[in-house]
Structure formats: C-alpha cells, structure tokens
Design a protein around this motif. Structure first.
Motif, PDB file in Angstrom:
ATOM      1  N   UNK A   1       0.849  -1.212   0.000  1.00 54.50           N
ATOM      2  CA  UNK A   1       0.000   0.000   0.000  1.00 54.50           C
ATOM      3  C   UNK A   1       0.878   1.253   0.000  1.00 54.50           C
ATOM      4  N   UNK A   2       0.523   2.216  -0.801  1.00 56.26           N
ATOM      5  CA  UNK A   2       1.301   3.456  -0.856  1.00 56.26           C
ATOM      6  C   UNK A   2       1.106   4.275   0.420  1.00 56.26           C
ATOM      7  N   UNK A   3       2.145   4.963   0.832  1.00 58.04           N
ATOM      8  CA  UNK A   3       1.988   5.855   1.983  1.00 58.04           C
ATOM      9  C   UNK A   3       2.550   7.230   1.626  1.00 58.04           C
ATOM     10  N   UNK A   4       2.064   8.239   2.343  1.00 65.95           N
ATOM     11  CA  UNK A   4       2.489   9.611   2.072  1.00 65.95           C
ATOM     12  C   UNK A   4       3.998   9.769   2.238  1.00 65.95           C
ATOM     13  N   UNK A   5       4.592   8.920   3.114  1.00 65.59           N
ATOM     14  CA  UNK A   5       6.027   9.019   3.370  1.00 65.59           C
ATOM     15  C   UNK A   5       6.849   8.794   2.095  1.00 65.59           C
ATOM     16  N   UNK A   7       6.460  10.085  -0.618  1.00 61.78           N
ATOM     17  CA  UNK A   7       6.636  11.357  -1.329  1.00 61.78           C
ATOM     18  C   UNK A   7       7.966  12.003  -0.986  1.00 61.78           C
ATOM     19  N   UNK A   8       8.431  11.762   0.243  1.00 58.64           N
ATOM     20  CA  UNK A   8       9.737  12.293   0.660  1.00 58.64           C
ATOM     21  C   UNK A   8      10.839  11.800  -0.276  1.00 58.64           C
ATOM     22  N   UNK A  10      10.468  10.599  -3.318  1.00 57.91           N
ATOM     23  CA  UNK A  10      10.264  11.152  -4.668  1.00 57.91           C
ATOM     24  C   UNK A  10      10.796  12.580  -4.716  1.00 57.91           C
ATOM     25  N   UNK A  11      10.522  13.313  -3.646  1.00 58.95           N
ATOM     26  CA  UNK A  11      10.962  14.710  -3.576  1.00 58.95           C
ATOM     27  C   UNK A  11      12.485  14.811  -3.679  1.00 58.95           C
ATOM     28  N   UNK A  14      13.657  14.167  -7.068  1.00 56.44           N
ATOM     29  CA  UNK A  14      13.285  15.188  -8.041  1.00 56.44           C
ATOM     30  C   UNK A  14      14.058  16.483  -7.917  1.00 56.44           C
ATOM     31  N   UNK A  50      -0.549  13.010 -20.251  1.00 62.88           N
ATOM     32  CA  UNK A  50       0.272  13.064 -19.035  1.00 62.88           C
ATOM     33  C   UNK A  50       1.056  11.757 -18.878  1.00 62.88           C
ATOM     34  N   UNK A  51       0.356  10.627 -19.038  1.00 64.69           N
ATOM     35  CA  UNK A  51       1.019   9.321 -18.865  1.00 64.69           C
ATOM     36  C   UNK A  51       2.096   9.084 -19.914  1.00 64.69           C
ATOM     37  N   UNK A  54       5.134  11.287 -19.467  1.00 62.96           N
ATOM     38  CA  UNK A  54       5.911  10.832 -18.309  1.00 62.96           C
ATOM     39  C   UNK A  54       6.656   9.539 -18.645  1.00 62.96           C
TER      40      UNK A  54
ATOM     41  N   UNK B 156       4.560  17.145   2.693  1.00 66.35           N
ATOM     42  CA  UNK B 156       5.693  16.267   2.393  1.00 66.35           C
ATOM     43  C   UNK B 156       6.580  16.853   1.306  1.00 66.35           C
ATOM     44  N   UNK B 160       7.698  21.621  -4.288  1.00 63.80           N
ATOM     45  CA  UNK B 160       7.572  20.876  -5.555  1.00 63.80           C
ATOM     46  C   UNK B 160       6.102  20.874  -5.982  1.00 63.80           C
ATOM     47  N   UNK B 165       5.106  15.462 -13.290  1.00 62.86           N
ATOM     48  CA  UNK B 165       4.664  14.155 -13.785  1.00 62.86           C
ATOM     49  C   UNK B 165       4.797  13.061 -12.728  1.00 62.86           C
ATOM     50  N   UNK B 170       2.039   9.441  -9.077  1.00 64.17           N
ATOM     51  CA  UNK B 170       1.922   8.870  -7.725  1.00 64.17           C
ATOM     52  C   UNK B 170       0.495   9.038  -7.200  1.00 64.17           C
ATOM     53  N   UNK B 177      -5.139   2.469  -5.978  1.00 56.47           N
ATOM     54  CA  UNK B 177      -4.923   1.437  -4.948  1.00 56.47           C
ATOM     55  C   UNK B 177      -6.044   1.435  -3.925  1.00 56.47           C
TER      56      UNK B 177
END
Lengths: 124, 189
Positions: A1-5, A7-8, A10-11, A14, A50-51, A54, B156, B160, B165, B170, B177
């Motif tokens: 399961x994805x979690x908000x954490x 994103x850190x 990914x950040x 990026x 978009x997809x 990307x 978070x 950004x 993208x 995400x 999900x």
C-alpha cells in the motif's frame, strides 16, 4: 500500500531534476477542459498525454496543461500544441486516447505533425 | 455527461474560477443513495447570479461563463428523482465566510442513474490543472473509504508542484490502490 512518506523519497529524487528543468518547455500541450471538452471525452485524452509524456521521460521538454473553451465545441476534445521557434500552433480536433498516443509518438517525439487529426484537415 | 465523475470535474472547475483556496469534494454512498457535495471557499455568488446558474437559458454578461455545468448536474440528479441544491455567500457581503456549496442526492437504483465512472481520474485531472489549489476528497461507501488531502501531500513535498509528472503519477496510483481495496472488500454494515 502506498503511503504519504513515499513522497519524501520522490521529492529528494526530483530536487536535482527540477533544477535542470528551469527554463525548458520547448513544447506545450494544451487540452481544452471546459464543459464541452469534458462531455466530449477530454479527461482520458489529457490523462493519456500526461502518462505518455511521463513514460517517455519527456518531462524536461514538454508541459501538459489545461484550458477552457476555445469556441469550437463541435470539434472537442481539442488539443493545441505550441512549439518553441514555431510561429503557428497545431490544433488537433476530435481527439481520443489512441489518437493522443499517436500524437505523442509522431509529433512530440518525432517532430512530424499528424495532419489527418488537425483542425485544418477536418475543416477542409 | 456519461459519468457523474465528469460532472464533478466540470463543477469543481467553477471553484477554480472562483479563486478558491480549498475545494472539498465529498461522495457518500449507501446501498441506494449517492450524495455528492462540492464546497469551496471562493468568491461566492450574489443572490441574482445564484438564481440564474440553474437555468441554461439565463445568460447575461455576468453569468455567461457559468453556462451549462450546473444545469447538467442538476439534470442528472433530478432524472433519478433525487434532490439538488446550491447555496452561496458572496465575498462582499460575507468577507469572512464566503464560498459556494453544491449538494446533489442521487437514487442509485433509479433506471436513469448515470454511473459514477472514473472519479480518481477526475480528481487527478483537477489537481493537474490547478496544482496550487488545495483539494480535499473523500468517498465513503459501505465497503470502505477513499481519501486524499492535497495539503498533506504539500506538507511532504514542500515547494515541488503537484503537477510534476512524478507526483501526478503517484497520486493517480495512490487513488487507484485505495479504490481496488474497497472494490475487493465486502460491506461492513
């Protein structure tokens, strides 16, 4: 399961890339997203752009954005492509996700306008 | 509109135009009813404008941009013998509590009920189109809940943009999900 954490992470990944992107944007894809566009099927067209952009790692070169009604509702979904150094924009009409994929492949990647989907052709 | 999720996308765009900072989109589903609430803290509308938005043929200069969006949502809800309401407080009269709230109740069992469709796709499209605006989305069903609050994502991500993208991808997967989770669950009631 994805979690908000996540994103850190990914950040962090990026942050370097985003710095590189400043000042780019050689190509702008603009999708009409007013009532007329939405009713005609613009949402999956936008999401396909978009997809595909990307997936092709073209984020540094291409931006995808939305606009309102441009006044040719009967030709929606309408997609306009603006290119740096090219005076005239390309207007694609009656778009579908499959047509969007072809435009990414031939026009955005290959630099060749898909003439048969354009407003000029449709209106001729 | 072929899906209610397209009405949601269309109506929430009005909140963007109303310069809202937060748009709340709530879907509450029971066995036989679907309640949709879209609420924003934008500039709101005065009474005479508000009266006009439900009438597709009421077009004066000030309301022309409102167009068909609200009448189409009202139609898709009333054709299921549901109820529709819109309330608004304009910012001039209510400087501290302005905004607009649309409530539509659908009878899911009615033969003219339009399917909900790809709600996740609409939410992603809204964020992609206006990444600086905040969206609070919650869809509750008898099988569980799907939720997203862009303010939590922003906490978070710092500066950004949500329209990058990587982030949009995400968000799209995050919602998908959650929807898979409730589709595979059985009703808790």
């Amino acid at each position: 399961m994805k979690s908000l954490a996540e994103l850190q992470a990914i950040k962090e990944k990026m942050q370097n890339k985003v710095a590189l992107r400043e000042g780019s944007g050689e190509m702008r894809v603009v999708v009409g997203m007013a009532t007329c566009g939405i009713a005609a099927g613009a949402r999956p067209v936008l999401n396909t752009f978009v997809e595909e952009v990307a997936n092709a790692n073209l984020a540094g070169k291409v931006t995808v954005s939305q606009t309102g009604c441009i006044g040719i509702c009967q030709f929606e979904p309408v997609v306009e492509i603006y290119e740096a150094g090219k005076e005239e924009k390309t207007t694609y009409v009656k778009m579908t996700p499959d047509k969007a994929k072809r435009v990414v492949e031939e026009h955005i990647k290959g630099g060749k306008v898909v003439a048969e989907y354009t407003f000029a052709k449709e209106n001729a | 509109m072929k899906e209610i999720s397209l009405n949601i996308l269309d109506i929430a765009k009005n909140s963007v135009k109303a310069r809202a900072s937060l748009v709340t989109i709530l879907l509450e589903e029971s066995e036989d009813k679907l309640t949709l609430i879209i609420e924003d803290d934008g500039c709101g509308m005065k009474e005479d404008t508000l009266r006009g938005v439900c009438d597709p043929f009421y077009t004066t200069r000030t309301t022309r941009k409102v167009g068909l969006g609200i009448p189409l949502l009202k139609l898709s809800c009333e054709q299921t013998e549901g109820t529709f309401s819109i309330e608004s407080r304009d910012e001039e009269t209510y400087p501290d509590s302005h905004g607009t709230k649309v409530t539509a109740v659908f009878n899911k069992k009615h033969i003219d009920f339009t399917p909900l469709g790809d709600v996740a796709g609409s939410i992603v499209t809204l964020i992609q189109g206006d990444p600086d605006m905040d969206f609070l989305f919650r869809h509750t069903t008898p099988c569980g809940e799907v939720a997203l609050d862009t303010r939590e994502l922003r906490a978070q991500l710092g500066d950004i943009s949500l329209a990058e993208f990587e982030i949009i991808t995400w968000i799209s997967e995050y919602l998908k999900e959650q929807y898979e989770e409730i589709e595979n669950a059985s009703p808790t009631a």
